[in-house]
Design an enzyme around this catalytic site. Structure first.
Site, PDB file in Angstrom:
ATOM      1  CD  GLU A 259      55.639   8.320   5.227  1.00  0.00           C
ATOM      2  OE1 GLU A 259      55.841   9.317   5.929  1.00  0.00           O
ATOM      3  OE2 GLU A 259      55.517   7.302   5.450  1.00  0.00           O
ATOM      4  CG  HIS A 282      54.252   7.978   8.869  1.00  0.00           C
ATOM      5  ND1 HIS A 282      55.302   8.201   8.070  1.00  0.00           N
ATOM      6  CD2 HIS A 282      54.180   7.250  10.186  1.00  0.00           C
ATOM      7  CE1 HIS A 282      56.081   8.049   9.237  1.00  0.00           C
ATOM      8  NE2 HIS A 282      55.576   7.457  10.431  1.00  0.00           N
TER       9      HIS A 282
END
Length: 398
Positions: A259, A282
């Site tokens: 990420e 997220h």
């Protein structure tokens, strides 16, 4: 004055609570890599992070002043917990604070995917009117399969059942079924009977690659898949293949193997551009309510640890919460768990004519933690003698 380094856009409650306790907070927006973190932790007593900053053995070894790490999230797999304990660093997290936010996002995505709202939305934005019931369903009467029946999975079970869904769950540990939920005897059984499958497993290393081609192929034709747990538990390429092939009718993914560190960074995934696939960055626990509660909860744990030595709900140290004797000094002695340590501590105190007014010892694996209240203060000689014990990992006077 103790210093706190707070990374990754923590809620202002964290700075407020620590500042009121006499800790000087420094807040930064993004995550730090290992080299940056090593440099930034010089003289820092408390570190606050979320999920992206990695607290490794090297980081901990280079931060002798660090006493506690607060993970302002559920997971702690970004922290080397054993190394933290060995260096005398307590770790706290927020195991419950964002549960409701994750559950609500999962439910919203289940309904959106079952009604194919993403497809209808993109078609209409493209200027095409496509009014049709084809492929759209109610969630009422459909079977939800929950993989991982912990705090989030069990609460999702209750709320989904209230919407009329039939719930089946699978967990490697024995868990009490809530409402009318049924426990599946194995994962394959759950996959073959579920219209929607959602993952809520933890981030332990053994879960890496847990859900791949074999498991996706076992799901029912036209089923929907969600992952709001950890990115590395899922084979994202295999999921993309199953969506393209039409075996799965939709998916929602909130977590990814890699990420971006900061807001605005580039993002890539094999799932981008696929129909009826929801990708979120997220944000399962990213509601203002959850972040405020997490900021308050974790910062309070950090404050209490610094001021009283309380390790209640620490994820890596023995749990000790001893009511403090008024007017006493408190010795918080973290040590290797071997026989005779408490006797040695008390012998040192007796040799220096120090009385014990309150004391509690708890052990956890290879670590022991003894909190002792003594009248008034303690001399430098007592502190030096306790720190010189070969079993001592860290001694704090609070």
């Amino acid at each position: 004055m103790a210093r706190a380094l707070l990374l990754e856009n923590l809620h202002p409650q964290a700075s407020t609570i620590l500042g009121a306790a006499g800790v000087d907070p420094e807040a930064r927006a993004g995550a730090l890599d290992e080299d940056e973190l090593v440099a930034a932790l010089a003289g820092v007593t408390v570190l606050g992070i979320r999920s992206k900053t990695q607290v490794t053995e090297r980081v901990l070894a280079a931060a002798p002043d660090l006493r506690a790490v607060g993970a302002f999230c559920i997971g702690t797999n970004q922290i080397d917990l054993a190394a933290a304990a060995a260096h005398g660093v307590a770790v706290f997290n927020a195991p419950f604070s964002n549960t409701r936010s994750v559950v609500e996002l999962a439910l919203a995505e289940i309904i959106a995917l079952t009604r194919r709202l993403t497809v209808k939305d993109s078609t209409l934005h493209a200027g095409v009117w496509d009014k049709s019931a084809e492929g759209s369903h109610e969630v009422r009467g459909r079977t939800l399969g929950i993989v991982g029946y912990g705090n989030i999975g069990s609460q999702l079970s209750v709320v989904a059942e209230a919407l009329g869904m039939s719930v089946v769950y699978y967990d490697t540990a024995e868990k009490l079924a809530l409402g009318n939920a049924r426990r599946a005897p194995d994962l394959e059984s759950l996959l073959r009977q579920s219209d929607v499958v959602t993952l809520h497993v933890d981030g332990r290393p053994g879960n890496a690659g847990f859900f791949g081609r074999e498991q996706l192929a076992q799901m029912r034709e036209g089923a929907i898949f969600l992952n709001l747990s950890r990115g590395f538990v899922l084979d994202h390429d295999a999921l993309a293949e199953q969506v393209r092939a039409g075996h799965l009718s939709g998916a929602a993914i909130d977590v990814f193997p890699e990420e971006p560190k900061t807001r605005g960074d580039a993002f890539s995934s094999p799932l981008r551009g696929l129909p009826n696939v929801i990708l979120t960055p997220h944000i399962g626990g990213s509601t203002e309510e959850a972040q405020e509660d997490i900021g308050r909860f974790v910062a309070t744990k950090l404050r209490d640890y610094l001021s009283t030595g309380s390790t209640s709900l620490s994820v890596n140290l023995p749990a000790v919460a001893l009511e403090r004797v008024p007017g006493s000094a408190r010795l918080a002695h973290l040590h290797r768990n071997v026989p005779g340590v408490l006797a040695t501590v008390n012998r040192v105190l007796a040799e220096h004519d120090v009385n014990v007014e309150g004391q509690l010892l708890t052990t956890r694996g290879e670590m022991g933690y003894a909190v002792t209240d003594v009248p008034g203060g303690v001399t430098d000689e007592v502190v030096a003698a306790l720190r010189a014990m070969p079993e001592t990992v860290r001694l704090s006077v609070v």
